[in-house]
Structures are given as structure tokens and as C-alpha cells.
Write an enzyme that holds these catalytic residues in place. Structure first.
Site, PDB file in Angstrom:
ATOM      1  N   CYS A 112       0.820  -1.224   0.000  1.00  0.00           N
ATOM      2  CA  CYS A 112       0.000   0.000   0.000  1.00  0.00           C
ATOM      3  C   CYS A 112       0.853   1.273   0.000  1.00  0.00           C
ATOM      4  CB  CYS A 112      -0.940  -0.009   1.186  1.00  0.00           C
ATOM      5  SG  CYS A 112      -2.041  -1.422   1.153  1.00  0.00           S
ATOM      6  N   HIS A 250      -2.937   7.137   2.898  1.00  0.00           N
ATOM      7  CA  HIS A 250      -3.443   5.889   2.331  1.00  0.00           C
ATOM      8  C   HIS A 250      -4.759   5.549   3.035  1.00  0.00           C
ATOM      9  CE1 HIS A 250      -3.923   1.767   1.338  1.00  0.00           C
ATOM     10  NE2 HIS A 250      -3.500   1.312   2.506  1.00  0.00           N
ATOM     11  N   ASN A 280     -10.091  -0.099   0.844  1.00  0.00           N
ATOM     12  CA  ASN A 280      -8.637   0.002   0.670  1.00  0.00           C
ATOM     13  C   ASN A 280      -8.258  -0.585  -0.694  1.00  0.00           C
ATOM     14  OD1 ASN A 280      -5.869  -0.374   0.716  1.00  0.00           O
ATOM     15  ND2 ASN A 280      -5.799  -1.167   2.813  1.00  0.00           N
TER      16      ASN A 280
HETATM   17  N1  COA Z   1     -17.418  -8.422  11.033  1.00  0.00           N
HETATM   18  C1  COA Z   1     -17.794  -8.690  12.285  1.00  0.00           C
HETATM   19  N2  COA Z   1     -16.932  -8.984  13.268  1.00  0.00           N
HETATM   20  C2  COA Z   1     -15.626  -9.011  12.949  1.00  0.00           C
HETATM   21  C3  COA Z   1     -15.161  -8.755  11.652  1.00  0.00           C
HETATM   22  C4  COA Z   1     -16.116  -8.449  10.682  1.00  0.00           C
HETATM   23  N3  COA Z   1     -15.779  -8.191   9.405  1.00  0.00           N
HETATM   24  N4  COA Z   1     -13.816  -8.848  11.644  1.00  0.00           N
HETATM   25  C5  COA Z   1     -13.440  -9.154  12.902  1.00  0.00           C
HETATM   26  N5  COA Z   1     -14.534  -9.263  13.678  1.00  0.00           N
HETATM   27  C6  COA Z   1     -14.594  -9.597  15.083  1.00  0.00           C
HETATM   28  C7  COA Z   1     -13.373 -10.317  15.582  1.00  0.00           C
HETATM   29  O1  COA Z   1     -13.477 -11.701  15.302  1.00  0.00           O
HETATM   30  C8  COA Z   1     -13.432 -10.026  17.037  1.00  0.00           C
HETATM   31  O2  COA Z   1     -14.363 -10.865  17.652  1.00  0.00           O
HETATM   32  P1  COA Z   1     -14.055 -11.528  19.074  1.00  0.00           P
HETATM   33  O3  COA Z   1     -13.886 -10.361  20.007  1.00  0.00           O
HETATM   34  O4  COA Z   1     -15.262 -12.342  19.310  1.00  0.00           O
HETATM   35  O5  COA Z   1     -12.796 -12.287  18.883  1.00  0.00           O
HETATM   36  C9  COA Z   1     -13.989  -8.607  17.102  1.00  0.00           C
HETATM   37  O6  COA Z   1     -14.645  -8.388  15.844  1.00  0.00           O
HETATM   38  C10 COA Z   1     -12.950  -7.544  17.307  1.00  0.00           C
HETATM   39  O7  COA Z   1     -11.903  -7.797  16.393  1.00  0.00           O
HETATM   40  P2  COA Z   1     -10.635  -6.906  16.383  1.00  0.00           P
HETATM   41  O8  COA Z   1      -9.642  -7.496  15.440  1.00  0.00           O
HETATM   42  O9  COA Z   1     -10.216  -6.628  17.785  1.00  0.00           O
HETATM   43  O10 COA Z   1     -11.223  -5.561  15.778  1.00  0.00           O
HETATM   44  P3  COA Z   1     -10.501  -4.210  15.588  1.00  0.00           P
HETATM   45  O11 COA Z   1     -11.248  -3.151  16.274  1.00  0.00           O
HETATM   46  O12 COA Z   1      -9.014  -4.334  15.837  1.00  0.00           O
HETATM   47  O13 COA Z   1     -10.694  -3.964  14.025  1.00  0.00           O
HETATM   48  C11 COA Z   1      -9.564  -4.099  11.932  1.00  0.00           C
HETATM   49  C12 COA Z   1     -10.167  -4.880  13.098  1.00  0.00           C
HETATM   50  C13 COA Z   1      -9.023  -5.097  10.939  1.00  0.00           C
HETATM   51  C14 COA Z   1     -10.658  -3.269  11.281  1.00  0.00           C
HETATM   52  C15 COA Z   1      -8.439  -3.185  12.483  1.00  0.00           C
HETATM   53  O14 COA Z   1      -7.573  -3.929  13.293  1.00  0.00           O
HETATM   54  C16 COA Z   1      -7.650  -2.542  11.387  1.00  0.00           C
HETATM   55  O15 COA Z   1      -8.157  -1.738  10.643  1.00  0.00           O
HETATM   56  N6  COA Z   1      -6.344  -2.855  11.285  1.00  0.00           N
HETATM   57  C17 COA Z   1      -5.534  -2.314  10.226  1.00  0.00           C
HETATM   58  C18 COA Z   1      -5.778  -3.084   8.974  1.00  0.00           C
HETATM   59  C19 COA Z   1      -5.283  -2.390   7.756  1.00  0.00           C
HETATM   60  O16 COA Z   1      -5.462  -1.230   7.615  1.00  0.00           O
HETATM   61  N7  COA Z   1      -4.659  -3.161   6.859  1.00  0.00           N
HETATM   62  C20 COA Z   1      -4.148  -2.653   5.660  1.00  0.00           C
HETATM   63  C21 COA Z   1      -2.974  -1.793   5.927  1.00  0.00           C
HETATM   64  S1  COA Z   1      -2.284  -1.228   4.451  1.00  0.00           S
END
Ligand code: COA
Length: 325
Positions: A112, A250, A280
Site C-alpha cells: 500500500c 493511504h 482500501n
Molecule cells: N465483522 C464482524 N466482526 C468481525 C469482523 C467483521 N468483518 N472482523 C473481525 N470481527 C470480530 C473479531 O473476530 C473479534 O471478535 P471476538 O472479540 O469475538 O474475537 C472482534 O470483531 C474484534 O476484532 P478486532 O480485530 O479486535 O477488531 P478491531 O477493532 O481491531 O478492528 C480491523 C479490526 C481489521 C478493522 C483493524 O484492526 C484494522 O483496521 N487494522 C488495520 C488493517 C489495515 O489497515 N490493513 C491494511 C494496511 S495497508
């Protein structure tokens, strides 16, 4: 050394819109979770277009916007993690598609951050006199490497392409670029390549050729490295945070942009967002947004912009740009 400015931008997105609700047919998710955790409402997903198809259309728009002929382009750098082929490069396919036969063409991979790295390459080629007019593209068809059964990743990504034309000039344009990488984070965000296999070795376990991500760690990395690269960039320039009209990050997650704004005490309104529409699109988010901002009349001559990319590798980079189209 020559000055380098952006003289045109373009973008292209597949027509097919996939809203959050449609993803609940594939995985256990819902619009409320996706919107509140990421800011994404919908994304564009290919219904047959490959990365080169998107890139060619974005490039054509950038060439038209710049008011140049394709034969004037002497360099094409295309950033992608989802090339049509391992070889030839997608940049060569674009060259053929737009008839830019005087260009040297190659792809780069910096996930990215790809557009910032590509911009830096174009900037350096022109600065040092090797190139006069460069076409820089960020293009990704993420839908072909997404695991559509993994709710942690499939809700985040979309397909798209964006392009910019850089040209030698005597006015100030691209002022500074900062880039960095940390290969120790290679397992936080990755997609395996072609499986290693030959008749002279033992069979190895084959990894699914889809994107794997540790969301929490990538979030932590992003909100740490983005303020650092912005600070470094400004430290080496004669400008201050208050001089910047827009921060174009980004588009990975609206919460990353909000966290950076808060951490750096910057007005969140200065962070351009279009993630709600496209998700994204990896290397394409920055040039798509830049093109949108220009078309919407948000950019005036001499405005200062900071562009910031971050992603797999791990990689990051930022550019300080004076808008001088
Ligand atoms: N829908 C519903 N629930 C979801 C889900 C979805 N699409 N994806 C994850 N969950 C659940 C998880 O399983 C977890 O459940 P649990 O508590 O029962 O285990 C809960 O939601 C919380 O998950 P968590 O990973 O703690 O959520 P978060 O607040 O960290 O958000 C992201 C997850 C991926 C949105 C966040 O971590 C993020 O944006 N990270 C950066 C990713 C990114 O930008 N990548 C590209 C970079 S170039």
C-alpha cells in the site's frame, strides 16, 4: 538538479459496487460493524477487469488531464501487489495499451506504500535528468487475492487504479520524499507467491495464495509510523504542520486517519477521506484521492499537500508536494 511537478492525474474504478450488506452473504459480518470499525460503506470489485485494464484507463485520464501525448512519456513505473502476470510487467501492458512506446517500463512492489515509492522513483529520475516525463501508477485488483471466507480481511479491500504524470519543470512541485521499510514485519501482512516446487526437492506444504493479516498489529504500526514520517518530512523542509492544506493518507481505515489527527493535534478536516466509497485499494488509494480532490476543485496553486503511504513489507513513505499543475 531539476524541479519536478505533477501535471496531471487520473483514476479508474470498476463499475461493480459491493455494499457492506452483500458481504454478510459470504461471512458473519454486518454493515454496522464494518462502518464503525473502518469507515467503509462500499467498495468496487472487478467483474472481469484485471490490474492492467484499470491502470490503462487511469493512465489515459492522466495523460488527457496533463495535455500531453503518450509518446512524450519516457518512464512508466507501476506499483502493484496484484500484477496480471509475473512477467511481463503490468507497466509494459500499460505501455502497449496507451501506445507510450518511448518509455522504459517496470513494476514495483511496496504494497500500500507503492504509489509513494513509485512517485519517488519518478521524482529521482526526473531530478537527475534521466527522464523528462514520467507516468506513475498505483493499481490493484485486490479481489483476486482476498480470502472471501475471512471476515478479518475481505471487508476491507477493493479494486482500483490511479495515475499521475510527473514532468521536469523550473517551478517547485515535489519538495521532499521520505521512505522506509522494516522487513522484520513481513508476517503481519502478506500474500504468498508461486509455490516453491521442483523435481529435485522435497514437497513443501502449500500456503493458500491469499492475503493474510494481523489487523491489530498493522493498526498499531500505522498509527506509529505515519506521524513519524510526517514529522521527518517536515523537519527537513522549511514548512510546518500549519502550512499543510491537506494530509492525504493511504485509505486503509478511517480510524487510522482519526488516530493520526488526534496524535498530531491536526484538524481532522484536513485529512481527505474517500474510504467509505472504495475501501482500501492498496497502491491506488492515494492517486485516486488526489485525482478526486483535483476534480472537486479542492486544490489551488501553491497549496501544500502531504501524501502518506504505509503497508505490507512493512513499508511506509511520505511526500511533501506543492500543487503546481
Ligand atoms: N465483522 C464482524 N466482526 C468481525 C469482523 C467483521 N468483518 N472482523 C473481525 N470481527 C470480530 C473479531 O473476530 C473479534 O471478535 P471476538 O472479540 O469475538 O474475537 C472482534 O470483531 C474484534 O476484532 P478486532 O480485530 O479486535 O477488531 P478491531 O477493532 O481491531 O478492528 C480491523 C479490526 C481489521 C478493522 C483493524 O484492526 C484494522 O483496521 N487494522 C488495520 C488493517 C489495515 O489497515 N490493513 C491494511 C494496511 S495497508
Amino acid at each position: 538538479m531539476y524541479e519536478v511537478r505533477i501535471i496531471g492525474t487520473g483514476s479508474f474504478l470498476p463499475q461493480q459496487i459491493i455494499k457492506n450488506d452483500s458481504l454478510s452473504d459470504l461471512v458473519d459480518t454486518n454493515d454496522e460493524w464494518i462502518s464503525t470499525r473502518t469507515g467503509i460503506k462500499e467498495r468496487r470489485i472487478s467483474s472481469g477487469e484485471n490490474t492492467s485494464d484499470l491502470a490503462i484507463e487511469a493512465a489515459k485520464e492522466a495523460i488527457k488531464d496533463a495535455g500531453i501525448n503518450a509518446e512524450e512519456i519516457d518512464l512508466i513505473v507501476l506499483a502493484t501487489s496484484t500484477p496480471d502476470f509475473i512477467m511481463p510487467s503490468t507497466a509494459c501492458l500499460v505501455q502497449k495499451g496507451i501506445k507510450a512506446y518511448n518509455a522504459t517500463c517496470f513494476d514495483i512492489t511496496a504494497a500500500c506504500t507503492g504509489f509513494i515509492y513509485a512517485l519517488n522513483i519518478g521524482y529521482q529520475f526526473i531530478r537527475t535528468g534521466q527522464s523528462k516525463t514520467a507516468l506513475i501508477i498505483g493499481a490493484d485488483t485486490n479481489s483476486k487475492i482476498i480470502d472471501w471466507s475471512d471476515r478479518n480481511t475481505c471487508v476491507l479491500f477493493g479494486d482500483g487504479a490511479g495515475a499521475a504524470i510527473l514532468q521536469r519543470t523550473d517551478k517547485e512541485g515535489i519538495i521532499l520524499v521520505d521512505t522506509g521499510s522494516d522487513g522484520r514485519g513481513d508476517e503481519l501482512l502478506f500474500c504468498p507467491g508461486v509455490h516453491l516446487k521442483n523435481p529435485f526437492m522435497e514437497e513443501q506444504e502449500e500456503k493458500k495464495q491469499v492475503m493474510h493479516m494481523n489487523g491489530k498489529e498493522v493498526f498499531r504500526f500505522s498509527t506509529t509510523v505515519v506521524p513519524q514520517t510526517i514529522e521527518k518530512l517536515l523537519q527537513y523542509s522549511s514548512y510546518h504542520i500549519e502550512d499543510i492544506k491537506y494530509f492525504l493518507l493511504h485509505q486503509a481505515n478511517a480510524r487510522i486517519m482519526e488516530a493520526v489527527a488526534k496524535k498530531m493535534n491536526i484538524d481532522p478536516e484536513k485529512f481527505y477521506k474517500n474510504i467509505h466509497k472504495y475501501g482500501n485499494t492498496s497502491a491506488a488509494t492515494i492517486p485516486i484521492a488526489l485525482n478526486e480532490m483535483d476534480k472537486a476543485g479542492l486544490l489551488e496553486k501553491d497549496d501544500l499537500l502531504v501524501l502518506v503511504g504505509f503497508g505490507g513489507g512493512l513499508t511506509w513513505g511520505s511526500a511533501l508536494v506543492k500543487w503546481n499543475k
